[in-house]
Scaffold this active site. Structure first.
Site: not given
Ligand code: 9MR
Length: 360
Positions: A147, A252
């Site tokens: 990102e 994802e």
């Molecule tokens: O699904 C993840 C959630 O449990 C966490 O709280 C969050 C912050 O670390 O990240 C979420 O996963 C993200 C991923 O790492 C990167 N792309 C977006 C995902 C959804 O927010």
């Protein structure tokens, strides 16, 4: 009789995602600690039955692994990798550089001032060498940078960019390659189906590869909605990245069926029990929406399958609906239905629809 049916090809078609798409692409899921520790027995069983690739939802983020200077905690990460090895899965690492979930100390000196470029590069090198090196040959692909782009395709103004400069991405990929020369190394981002951001990502990856930076794949996150992206946008996006000569992955995947309007701040919660048009399906998903979700999954998988030659993996962001981050985003306390398995881990109509695409 059964043998005869098998021989003539009349046996029941595969009931698992991994078997249905064998030969096309890997099918993966992001795992939480409950699943890879085996504490969630139903969830873990579903993972081993259905998927052949795994991504750690949170366990390998900087904050989880390296909370304080010089202090690494690999307890959960080791368990995650062992789970993947026991089950002969393609194991992904997520993620080495992100603007979120990175402790503040990384960017600051002992008096709270921003560190120099050289110091931050050294911290980054140490982190990547330690983490990627530990799992060398076992974690087969890494989301190296996650990102890094704004919606308009320019580089996001993170501390990585402001302290190191625009070459931080190249540096991260080089450090990762040094630590494991055989690992696949990915740039991963969301909403790359939107033209301005896609152009930015295409330019970025093209430029990096022209400079000899070892970027081997691009992850399209795939946090989708019912009406976005269109099949045409999805198709164009996969084709555009594949044309760069990199592997393309859906990394994802989920589909949000809940309304997005009147978006409160991400950390606000819904008043418990409040009747709310922002949480319309508290008890169950109406059949009509269930069918629409199935249709929407089928439409997207049809696009992925048309590009099977370019796509190496499709990974869902979670296993069953109850696990999904979307129950808590953009506000806490919603009941979301974005995946193929329901809260009891039973397959939803969307699961059958996806298998149906593989049989076409
Ligand atoms: O699904 C993840 C959630 O449990 C966490 O709280 C969050 C912050 O670390 O990240 C979420 O996963 C993200 C991923 O790492 C990167 N792309 C977006 C995902 C959804 O927010």
């Amino acid at each position: 009789m059964l043998v005869g049916m098998l021989a003539t090809g009349c046996a029941r078609p595969p009931r698992t995602l991994r078997a249905a798409f064998a030969g096309a692409f890997l099918v993966g899921a992001a795992l939480n600690a409950e699943q890879f520790s085996g504490r969630d027995t139903l969830g873990a069983a579903l993972v081993t039955a259905q998927f052949n690739a795994i991504t750690p939802e949170n366990a390998l983020k900087w904050e989880s692994l390296h909370p304080r200077p010089g202090t690494y905690d690999f307890t959960a990460a080791d368990q995650y990798v062992a789970f993947g090895e026991r089950n002969r899965m393609f194991i992904v690492g997520h993620t080495l550089i992100w603007h979120k979930k990175t402790p503040r100390w990384v960017f600051q000196d002992s008096s709270g001032q921003p560190v120099s470029r050289d110091t931050l590069l050294e911290r980054l090198r140490d982190h990547i060498k330690t983490v990627v090196g530990r799992f060398r040959g076992r974690i087969r692909g890494w989301d190296v940078v996650n990102e890094a782009l704004n919606d308009d395709g320019t580089l996001r103004p993170t501390p990585w960019l402001t302290i190191i400069g625009a070459d931080y991405l190249a540096q991260a990929f080089r450090f990762a390659h040094q630590a494991d020369p055989d690992a696949e190394l990915y740039y991963n981002d969301y909403a790359l189906e939107n033209a301005p951001k896609r152009r930015g990502a295409l330019d970025l990856v093209r430029r990096l590869r022209a400079e000899g930076v070892p970027v081997t794949g691009v992850g399209l996150q795939g946090h989708n909605r019912m009406d976005w992206p269109t099949p045409a946008q999805q198709d164009t996006t996969i084709a555009a990245f594949a044309a760069l000569g990199v592997r393309v992955m859906i990394t994802e995947l989920d589909i949000d069926v809940l309304p997005r309007r009147d978006r409160p701040a991400a950390d606000s919660g819904l008043p418990t029990g409040a009747p709310s048009d922002l949480n319309p399906y508290r008890d169950s998903l109406p059949d009509s929406v269930q069918r629409a979700l199935a249709q929407r999954y089928a439409e997207l998988f049809a696009v992925y399958l048309r590009h099977a030659h370019d796509i190496s993996r499709v990974t869902f962001w979670g296993v069953a609906d109850g696990d999904s981050w979307l129950n808590n985003w953009p506000m806490r306390g919603r009941t979301s239905y974005p995946l193929l398995f329901d809260r009891q881990r039973r397959p939803k109509p969307a699961f059958d629809a996806v298998l149906g695409v593989a049989r076409r």
